[in-house]
Design a protein around this motif. Structure first.
Motif, short mmCIF file in Angstrom:
data_model
loop_
_atom_site.label_atom_id
_atom_site.label_comp_id
_atom_site.label_asym_id
_atom_site.label_seq_id
_atom_site.Cartn_x
_atom_site.Cartn_y
_atom_site.Cartn_z
N ALA A 153 61.31 25.16 32.78
CA ALA A 153 60.42 25.90 31.89
C ALA A 153 59.01 25.88 32.46
O ALA A 153 58.57 24.87 33.03
N ALA A 154 58.29 26.97 32.32
CA ALA A 154 56.91 27.05 32.81
C ALA A 154 56.16 28.08 32.01
O ALA A 154 56.73 29.07 31.55
N LEU A 155 54.86 27.87 31.85
CA LEU A 155 54.01 28.87 31.23
C LEU A 155 53.75 30.00 32.22
O LEU A 155 53.80 29.79 33.43
N PRO A 156 53.49 31.21 31.75
CA PRO A 156 53.27 32.33 32.66
C PRO A 156 52.01 32.15 33.50
O PRO A 156 51.01 31.61 33.03
N THR A 157 52.07 32.59 34.73
CA THR A 157 50.92 32.52 35.63
C THR A 157 49.91 33.59 35.25
O THR A 157 50.28 34.75 35.04
N PRO A 158 48.62 33.26 35.15
CA PRO A 158 47.62 34.27 34.79
C PRO A 158 47.60 35.43 35.78
O PRO A 158 47.76 35.24 36.99
N THR A 159 47.40 36.62 35.25
CA THR A 159 47.29 37.83 36.07
C THR A 159 45.85 38.32 36.17
O THR A 159 45.54 39.17 37.00
N HIS A 160 44.97 37.79 35.33
CA HIS A 160 43.58 38.20 35.28
C HIS A 160 42.68 36.96 35.28
O HIS A 160 43.13 35.85 34.95
N SER A 161 41.44 37.18 35.60
CA SER A 161 40.48 36.08 35.65
C SER A 161 40.17 35.53 34.27
O SER A 161 40.20 36.24 33.27
N ARG A 162 39.86 34.27 34.24
CA ARG A 162 39.31 33.66 33.03
C ARG A 162 37.90 34.23 32.80
O ARG A 162 37.20 34.58 33.76
N TYR A 163 37.49 34.35 31.53
CA TYR A 163 36.13 34.77 31.21
C TYR A 163 35.26 33.53 31.04
O TYR A 163 35.56 32.65 30.23
N TYR A 164 34.20 33.45 31.82
CA TYR A 164 33.28 32.32 31.75
C TYR A 164 32.05 32.76 30.97
O TYR A 164 31.22 33.52 31.47
N SER A 165 31.93 32.30 29.73
CA SER A 165 30.90 32.80 28.84
C SER A 165 29.49 32.49 29.34
O SER A 165 28.56 33.27 29.10
N ARG A 166 29.31 31.38 30.02
CA ARG A 166 27.97 31.03 30.50
C ARG A 166 27.63 31.73 31.82
O ARG A 166 26.46 31.87 32.15
N THR A 167 28.64 32.14 32.55
CA THR A 167 28.43 32.87 33.81
C THR A 167 29.39 34.05 33.85
O THR A 167 30.39 34.03 34.57
N PRO A 168 29.13 35.10 33.07
CA PRO A 168 30.07 36.22 32.95
C PRO A 168 30.40 36.92 34.26
O PRO A 168 31.46 37.55 34.37
N LEU A 176 34.22 35.29 38.64
CA LEU A 176 35.60 35.75 38.56
C LEU A 176 36.50 34.83 39.37
O LEU A 176 36.11 34.35 40.44
N ASP A 177 37.68 34.57 38.87
CA ASP A 177 38.68 33.82 39.62
C ASP A 177 39.24 34.70 40.73
O ASP A 177 39.41 35.91 40.56
N GLY A 178 39.55 34.10 41.85
CA GLY A 178 40.13 34.85 42.96
C GLY A 178 41.63 35.05 42.81
O GLY A 178 42.28 34.41 41.97
N GLU A 179 42.17 35.96 43.59
CA GLU A 179 43.60 36.23 43.67
C GLU A 179 44.20 36.84 42.41
O GLU A 179 45.42 36.93 42.28
N VAL A 180 43.38 37.21 41.46
CA VAL A 180 43.88 37.86 40.24
C VAL A 180 42.94 39.02 39.90
O VAL A 180 41.85 39.15 40.47
N LEU A 181 43.35 39.85 38.96
CA LEU A 181 42.51 40.95 38.51
C LEU A 181 41.36 40.44 37.66
O LEU A 181 41.47 39.37 37.04
N PRO A 182 40.26 41.17 37.57
CA PRO A 182 39.18 40.79 36.65
C PRO A 182 39.65 40.90 35.21
O PRO A 182 40.60 41.64 34.91
N TRP A 183 38.99 40.17 34.33
CA TRP A 183 39.29 40.34 32.92
C TRP A 183 38.94 41.77 32.49
O TRP A 183 38.21 42.48 33.16
#
Length: 379
Positions: A188-203, A206-213
């Motif tokens: 069992a595993a949680l799904p791998t993110p496809t988009h970047s995390r949103y960083y509220s203090r530094t909008p 962006l995380d690499g290797e994934v789509l932007p939020w």
């Protein structure tokens, strides 16, 4: 694949389940949500989860999103205070022998709604589905972790953790606790993110290797080159236009950026401009406080893009920083169609009931876009 969806609501889980070819039976007690499900062609086989007792082999998958009001930070907090009692209830299920009744669990936790969080465990142990997917607010994660121990002892591989909706293409920073389990011999595993995390203090980060939020403007189609696609043919949930993983969120003009979605009536309510994802959408008592506000500054053209039927903006001069122009009354409530899109429902989803009940159904639902990522991971 035959699935049972407990606390099914308006169908946040069932829309992606049907897109995957699953046959989903819903259990939902709210009359307006049951009417919505009927209008959307979603099945409802029972109203009260406590009366559901499937036999082994009847369902391949068990889905559940128990009520979260008592656990939510926006609620009374009785569930959080009763966490130790809930965890004791989980241990009672794991001891074997005669399992606790719902009445005993309600007395143990001190709240009938809080006790409902253990109903999925009861149904899972009794019916032995191959796949399990449960969702709740983050304070429930310790309960899911305790349930994971019981399910592991019953032969399941289990994964638990918090997922952030914007990391799966939802234009909203909604965080929820998930439990995924399976007994088909696969891990069992949680799904791998496809988009970047949103960083509220530094909008801009962006995380690499994934789509932007995905921003609210992009999802709502407030740019000429972007559009909302929400037909049944593409899965029934919003799919914004893809961008390269290294690219920032598309530029939103200063016109639309002047509008801010304010979510709540507290002093520190979440406020996001349209070139950002929305904060967690919640409704109910705060229904009328989820509003678009116009922010007017002296360094920005005063021809702001106005969502829907908002009035024309009033000029504001002499301001050295963004300020709320409260006297002008430049605000309007979030439209139900906008709430649907920000939650990744089709914009024309046939919600039933009063305006308050419609918003409540949207706010209570799993975003179909997030549900799709979880169910695809199980399949």
């Amino acid at each position: 694949m035959k699935a049972l969806d407990l606390f099914a609501g308006a169908g946040g889980w069932d829309i992606p389940a049907h897109a995957l070819g699953w046959d989903a039976d819903g259990v939902e007690i709210m009359p307006e949500a049951r009417a919505t499900r009927a209008a959307a062609g979603l099945k409802t086989v029972a109203d009260d989860v406590r009366d559901v007792d499937p036999v082994p082999g009847e369902y391949d998958a068990l889905i559940a999103s128990p009520p979260c009001q008592t656990f939510s930070a926006a609620g009374s907090g009785t569930g959080r205070r009763a966490l130790d009692a809930v965890l004791h209830g989980v241990r009672l299920f794991g001891q074997g022998g005669v399992r606790p009744t719902y009445a005993e669990l309600a007395a143990l936790t001190g709240d009938e709604r809080t006790a409902l969080v253990l109903e999925p465990l009861r149904v899972a142990l009794a019916s032995r589905p191959v796949f399990i997917a449960w969702e709740q607010v983050p304070p429930v994660l310790p309960v899911w972790e305790a349930c994971a121990e019981v399910l592991c002892a019953a032969g399941y591989a289990v994964a638990t953790g918090n997922l952030s909706a914007e990391q799966y293409g939802v234009p909203q920073t909604r965080k929820r606790a998930f439990l995924l389990a399976r007994r088909d011999g696969q891990p069992a595993a949680l799904p791998t993110p496809t988009h970047s995390r949103y960083y509220s203090r530094t909008p801009d980060r962006l995380d690499g290797e994934v789509l932007p939020w995905v921003s609210m403007a992009e999802a709502l189609g407030w740019q000429s080159d972007l559009a909302v696609r929400s037909s049944v043919g593409d899965g029934g949930y919003n799919k914004p236009r893809d961008r390269p993983g290294h690219a920032p969120s598309p530029t939103v003009t200063s016109k639309s950026r002047s509008w801010v979605l304010r979510n709540g009536n507290q002093a520190k309510a979440c406020e996001r401009t349209t070139d950002q994802p929305a904060g967690t959408l919640f409704f109910g008592a705060r229904l009328n406080a989820v509003e678009w506000h116009l922010r007017v500054t002296n360094d920005r053209p005063n021809t702001a893009h106005r969502p829907g039927t908002a009035p024309a903006p009033t000029l504001a001069f002499g301001k050295s920083r963004p300020e709320w122009d409260g006297a002008a009354g430049e605000k309007r409530p979030l439209a139900i169609e906008e709430a649907l899109v920000l939650q990744t429902f089709p914009a024309d989803f046939p919600l039933q009931g009063s305006r308050t009940k419609q918003f409540l159904q949207v706010g209570n639902a799993v975003p179909p876009g997030l549900g799709a990522a979880v169910l695809r991971q199980l399949r």
